[in-house]
Enzyme design. Structure first.
Site, PDB file in Angstrom:
ATOM      1  NE  ARG A 164      -1.990   8.007   0.703  1.00 53.07           N
ATOM      2  CZ  ARG A 164      -2.214   7.424   1.890  1.00 53.07           C
ATOM      3  NH1 ARG A 164      -1.722   7.946   3.009  1.00 53.07           N
ATOM      4  NH2 ARG A 164      -2.911   6.306   1.944  1.00 53.07           N
ATOM      5  CB  SER A 234      -5.904   5.030  -3.060  1.00 52.32           C
ATOM      6  OG  SER A 234      -6.170   4.220  -1.946  1.00 52.32           O
ATOM      7  CD  GLU A 329      -2.222   7.677  -2.989  1.00 53.82           C
ATOM      8  OE1 GLU A 329      -3.157   7.754  -2.162  1.00 53.82           O
ATOM      9  OE2 GLU A 329      -1.497   6.673  -3.093  1.00 53.82           O
TER      10      GLU A 329
HETATM   11  P1  FAD Z   1       7.268   5.198  -7.715  1.00 50.66           P
HETATM   12  O1  FAD Z   1       5.877   4.928  -8.177  1.00 50.66           O
HETATM   13  O2  FAD Z   1       8.384   4.568  -8.455  1.00 50.66           O
HETATM   14  O3  FAD Z   1       7.495   6.783  -7.668  1.00 50.66           O
HETATM   15  C1  FAD Z   1       6.519   7.640  -7.116  1.00 50.66           C
HETATM   16  C2  FAD Z   1       6.959   9.108  -7.286  1.00 50.66           C
HETATM   17  O4  FAD Z   1       8.146   9.351  -6.543  1.00 50.66           O
HETATM   18  C3  FAD Z   1       7.308   9.462  -8.725  1.00 50.66           C
HETATM   19  O5  FAD Z   1       6.902  10.792  -8.952  1.00 50.66           O
HETATM   20  C4  FAD Z   1       8.835   9.332  -8.778  1.00 50.66           C
HETATM   21  O6  FAD Z   1       9.438  10.147  -9.784  1.00 50.66           O
HETATM   22  C5  FAD Z   1       9.210   9.806  -7.374  1.00 50.66           C
HETATM   23  N1  FAD Z   1      10.446   9.165  -6.855  1.00 50.66           N
HETATM   24  C6  FAD Z   1      10.701   7.837  -6.773  1.00 50.66           C
HETATM   25  N2  FAD Z   1      11.858   7.619  -6.122  1.00 50.66           N
HETATM   26  C7  FAD Z   1      12.370   8.830  -5.811  1.00 50.66           C
HETATM   27  C8  FAD Z   1      13.549   9.277  -5.124  1.00 50.66           C
HETATM   28  N3  FAD Z   1      14.440   8.407  -4.633  1.00 50.66           N
HETATM   29  N4  FAD Z   1      13.730  10.602  -4.957  1.00 50.66           N
HETATM   30  C9  FAD Z   1      12.837  11.498  -5.433  1.00 50.66           C
HETATM   31  N5  FAD Z   1      11.698  11.139  -6.080  1.00 50.66           N
HETATM   32  C10 FAD Z   1      11.468   9.826  -6.275  1.00 50.66           C
HETATM   33  N6  FAD Z   1       0.365   4.169  -0.625  1.00 50.66           N
HETATM   34  C11 FAD Z   1       0.066   4.489   0.658  1.00 50.66           C
HETATM   35  O7  FAD Z   1       0.420   5.588   1.135  1.00 50.66           O
HETATM   36  N7  FAD Z   1      -0.662   3.641   1.451  1.00 50.66           N
HETATM   37  C12 FAD Z   1      -1.094   2.451   1.011  1.00 50.66           C
HETATM   38  O8  FAD Z   1      -1.732   1.710   1.742  1.00 50.66           O
HETATM   39  C13 FAD Z   1      -0.776   2.067  -0.334  1.00 50.66           C
HETATM   40  N8  FAD Z   1      -1.198   0.891  -0.834  1.00 50.66           N
HETATM   41  C14 FAD Z   1      -0.893   0.541  -2.109  1.00 50.66           C
HETATM   42  C15 FAD Z   1      -1.328  -0.702  -2.584  1.00 50.66           C
HETATM   43  C16 FAD Z   1      -1.043  -1.102  -3.875  1.00 50.66           C
HETATM   44  C17 FAD Z   1      -1.528  -2.451  -4.364  1.00 50.66           C
HETATM   45  C18 FAD Z   1      -0.274  -0.250  -4.729  1.00 50.66           C
HETATM   46  C19 FAD Z   1       0.086  -0.693  -6.120  1.00 50.66           C
HETATM   47  C20 FAD Z   1       0.159   0.995  -4.270  1.00 50.66           C
HETATM   48  C21 FAD Z   1      -0.162   1.406  -2.949  1.00 50.66           C
HETATM   49  N9  FAD Z   1       0.241   2.655  -2.438  1.00 50.66           N
HETATM   50  C22 FAD Z   1      -0.035   2.986  -1.128  1.00 50.66           C
HETATM   51  C23 FAD Z   1       1.012   3.594  -3.280  1.00 50.66           C
HETATM   52  C24 FAD Z   1       2.544   3.281  -3.323  1.00 50.66           C
HETATM   53  O9  FAD Z   1       2.797   2.048  -2.716  1.00 50.66           O
HETATM   54  C25 FAD Z   1       3.347   4.364  -2.604  1.00 50.66           C
HETATM   55  O10 FAD Z   1       3.113   5.628  -3.186  1.00 50.66           O
HETATM   56  C26 FAD Z   1       4.867   4.068  -2.666  1.00 50.66           C
HETATM   57  O11 FAD Z   1       5.551   4.920  -1.768  1.00 50.66           O
HETATM   58  C27 FAD Z   1       5.438   4.243  -4.060  1.00 50.66           C
HETATM   59  O12 FAD Z   1       6.765   3.753  -4.066  1.00 50.66           O
HETATM   60  P2  FAD Z   1       7.545   3.433  -5.412  1.00 50.66           P
HETATM   61  O13 FAD Z   1       8.975   3.219  -5.041  1.00 50.66           O
HETATM   62  O14 FAD Z   1       6.899   2.366  -6.184  1.00 50.66           O
HETATM   63  O15 FAD Z   1       7.390   4.849  -6.153  1.00 50.66           O
HETATM   64  N1  EPU Z   2     -15.599   2.039   1.185  1.00 55.06           N
HETATM   65  C1  EPU Z   2     -16.765   1.727   0.535  1.00 55.06           C
HETATM   66  N2  EPU Z   2     -16.665   1.177  -0.709  1.00 55.06           N
HETATM   67  C2  EPU Z   2     -15.479   0.931  -1.323  1.00 55.06           C
HETATM   68  C3  EPU Z   2     -14.288   1.272  -0.644  1.00 55.06           C
HETATM   69  C4  EPU Z   2     -14.378   1.820   0.626  1.00 55.06           C
HETATM   70  O1  EPU Z   2     -17.857   1.951   1.032  1.00 55.06           O
HETATM   71  O2  EPU Z   2     -15.475   0.433  -2.448  1.00 55.06           O
HETATM   72  C5  EPU Z   2     -15.683   2.553   2.564  1.00 55.06           C
HETATM   73  C6  EPU Z   2     -15.243   1.456   3.554  1.00 55.06           C
HETATM   74  O3  EPU Z   2     -16.312   0.649   3.930  1.00 55.06           O
HETATM   75  C7  EPU Z   2     -14.717   2.259   4.726  1.00 55.06           C
HETATM   76  C8  EPU Z   2     -14.147   3.508   4.056  1.00 55.06           C
HETATM   77  O4  EPU Z   2     -14.742   3.601   2.755  1.00 55.06           O
HETATM   78  O5  EPU Z   2     -15.749   2.620   5.579  1.00 55.06           O
HETATM   79  C9  EPU Z   2     -12.624   3.502   3.967  1.00 55.06           C
HETATM   80  O6  EPU Z   2     -12.186   2.368   3.229  1.00 55.06           O
HETATM   81  P1  EPU Z   2     -10.753   1.672   3.497  1.00 55.06           P
HETATM   82  O7  EPU Z   2     -10.575   1.349   4.929  1.00 55.06           O
HETATM   83  O8  EPU Z   2     -10.592   0.569   2.507  1.00 55.06           O
HETATM   84  O9  EPU Z   2      -9.706   2.836   3.188  1.00 55.06           O
HETATM   85  P2  EPU Z   2      -9.597   3.918   2.041  1.00 55.06           P
HETATM   86  O10 EPU Z   2      -9.952   5.252   2.609  1.00 55.06           O
HETATM   87  O11 EPU Z   2     -10.320   3.484   0.812  1.00 55.06           O
HETATM   88  C10 EPU Z   2      -7.133   4.514   2.664  1.00 55.06           C
HETATM   89  C11 EPU Z   2      -5.856   4.771   1.934  1.00 55.06           C
HETATM   90  C12 EPU Z   2      -5.180   3.444   1.577  1.00 55.06           C
HETATM   91  C13 EPU Z   2      -4.890   2.690   2.857  1.00 55.06           C
HETATM   92  C14 EPU Z   2      -6.211   2.451   3.595  1.00 55.06           C
HETATM   93  C15 EPU Z   2      -6.011   1.790   4.943  1.00 55.06           C
HETATM   94  C16 EPU Z   2      -6.083   6.881   0.747  1.00 55.06           C
HETATM   95  C17 EPU Z   2      -6.283   7.556  -0.571  1.00 55.06           C
HETATM   96  N3  EPU Z   2      -6.103   5.543   0.725  1.00 55.06           N
HETATM   97  O12 EPU Z   2      -8.015   3.854   1.757  1.00 55.06           O
HETATM   98  O13 EPU Z   2      -3.952   3.733   0.927  1.00 55.06           O
HETATM   99  O14 EPU Z   2      -4.277   1.453   2.599  1.00 55.06           O
HETATM  100  O15 EPU Z   2      -6.870   3.733   3.821  1.00 55.06           O
HETATM  101  O16 EPU Z   2      -5.468   2.712   5.836  1.00 55.06           O
HETATM  102  O17 EPU Z   2      -5.886   7.552   1.755  1.00 55.06           O
HETATM  103  C18 EPU Z   2      -3.023   4.153  -1.243  1.00 55.06           C
HETATM  104  O18 EPU Z   2      -2.771   5.299  -0.828  1.00 55.06           O
HETATM  105  O19 EPU Z   2      -2.678   3.753  -2.381  1.00 55.06           O
HETATM  106  C19 EPU Z   2      -3.742   3.231  -0.375  1.00 55.06           C
HETATM  107  C20 EPU Z   2      -4.118   2.012  -0.762  1.00 55.06           C
END
Ligand code: FAD
Ligand code: EPU
Length: 353
Positions: A164, A234, A329
């Protein structure tokens, strides 16, 4: 002509969907637009915030500046014997891009299905899920250097990707606007199905399409859809602690979840929060999600302070119970500057929020 809206409502432009506004909202569809916005003398003294889809954002206040929507579009594919090379403009939608590569037999991005946001934001926190991170598929990142107004290119190596994290959150924070991302997808593809329950969801030989479907299925079962209930994924990062502290915690909590991270251990923050019985903990319209404790949701017209209060309570509780300091995050934007939980709550520790 660029579209400029003064006193614009921002709730549609971030996935927490909390009502807030900004002094100006402007859409940029080219590098030239970005240069015009950032060199506009009338906006010289105003803070500026690039925005993709706002899926990693919490606005903690009215934003007294210019929010710049990144709408740079276009993608190109070239290939050689061994690789597909994709060049994608920063404003392309990430989940649509992943789906398009899977449908067009260019595997490699399928584990990153359904992550909201723009392609150009993906390198900033090195998005990751289900066993891969952006760094595993990234070839280069191009950005507009805000000092020289020239476009520069970094190799994936130069982006200093970490968990991240990247150079765009460190040395280049506030100094670079990402405009284009290059991907390098090997034709000699190998499936990555090692994460969690992914393997069990796939019947027979794994294909990119089967992995894509399985990832979508797991994500939809745990993560709330922001169109239904506001959230930013997250809320906290998974903390990395020493293996001695992990061993100590394991004595008290045998079911604690952790993964090796070099010599240290990355702990599942979702487990820590869940095990502290915080699922469902709420303040006003915000609460800890009941299917994934690492997510905070806006379930009923939450204010930013509702979300912050839930986050602060979670952080305090986790610290008291495990002596682990959670870091968020989600990126916080205050009135004029980026801010964070500690800065907001320091000095307010004795007030009841
Ligand atoms: P924004 O929220 O619009 O911006 C994020 C940051 O980047 C801000 O500080 C902004 O100023 C800056 N920024 C935006 N565009 C630019 C640019 N072109 N140049 C420079 N800076 C810029 N993240 C994961 O890593 N893994 C996941 O599994 C994951 N799952 C998600 C699930 C859900 C339901 C949600 C809502 C979010 C999840 N995220 C996850 C977080 C998010 O999807 C990522 O951080 C994504 O990359 C954000 O993209 P955005 O365009 O919406 O960024
Ligand atoms: N867990 C619990 N309780 C909960 C949630 C999770 O016990 O309420 C346990 C699960 O059972 C599992 C472990 O925690 O053993 C990990 O959970 P999960 O696989 O859901 O992943 P996570 O660590 O919670 C991370 C990323 C996600 C990404 C998933 C899948 C971070 C901060 N988050 O979540 O990214 O989608 O792994 O790879 O690293 C995001 O960054 O916004 C995001 C959604």
């Amino acid at each position: 002509m660029m579209h400029i809206t003064p006193q614009a409502e921002l709730s549609r432009h971030h996935t927490f969907s909390i009502k807030t506004d900004c002094d100006f909202l402007v859409e940029a569809s080219s590098v030239e637009d970005l240069i015009e916005i950032y060199s506009n003398p009338e906006w010289e003294d105003l803070p500026k915030l690039p925005l993709g889809t706002g899926s990693n954002m919490l606005f903690t206040d009215h934003f007294a500046g210019v929010a710049v929507l990144n709408r740079l579009k276009g993608k190109q594919v070239t290939e050689d014997e061994s690789f597909y090379f994709l060049e994608v403009a920063a404003g392309e939608d990430w989940p649509a891009l992943v789906q398009w590569t899977v449908e067009n037999d260019m595997p490699g991005l399928e584990n990153l299905a359904l992550i909201p946001g723009c392609a150009g934001t993906a390198p900033i926190q090195n998005i990751g899920a289900y066993g891969i991170e952006l760094k595993d598929v990234c070839d280069f990142v191009e950005y507009l250097d805000l000092q020289s107004f020239t476009v520069k290119r970094l190799t994936a190596e130069q982006c200093q990707f970490g968990y991240r994290d990247s150079i765009f959150k460190q040395q280049l924070s506030g100094k670079a606007l990402i405009t284009r991302v290059g991907f390098k997808l090997p034709k000699n593809w190998s499936p990555k199905t090692g994460y969690g329950a992914l393997q069990q969801l796939i019947e027979g030989e794994p294909t990119a399409k089967k992995i894509f479907d399985a990832v979508c299925q797991v994500r939809q079962s745990k993560l709330p859809d922001p169109r239904v209930m506001g959230n930013a994924g997250s809320f906290f990062k998974n903390p990395v602690i020493s293996s001695s502290q992990f061993d100590e915690l394991k004595l008290h909590y045998p079911s604690i979840v952790g993964y090796p991270a070099g010599d240290d251990i990355k702990v599942a923050a979702g487990w820590l929060i869940d095990n502290a019985n915080l699922k469902g903990y709420s303040h006003g319209g915000a609460r800890v999600h009941d299917r994934q404790a690492l997510v905070i949701v806006n379930f009923n017209d939450a204010t930013a302070l509702d979300v912050l209060s839930v986050a602060w309570h979670v952080k305090q509780t986790v610290w008291q119970k495990y002596q682990i300091a959670l870091e968020h995050e989600v990126r916080f934007m205050g009135r004029t500057h980026e801010t964070n939980l500690d800065a907001i709550f320091e000095g307010k520790a004795n007030e009841r929020l």
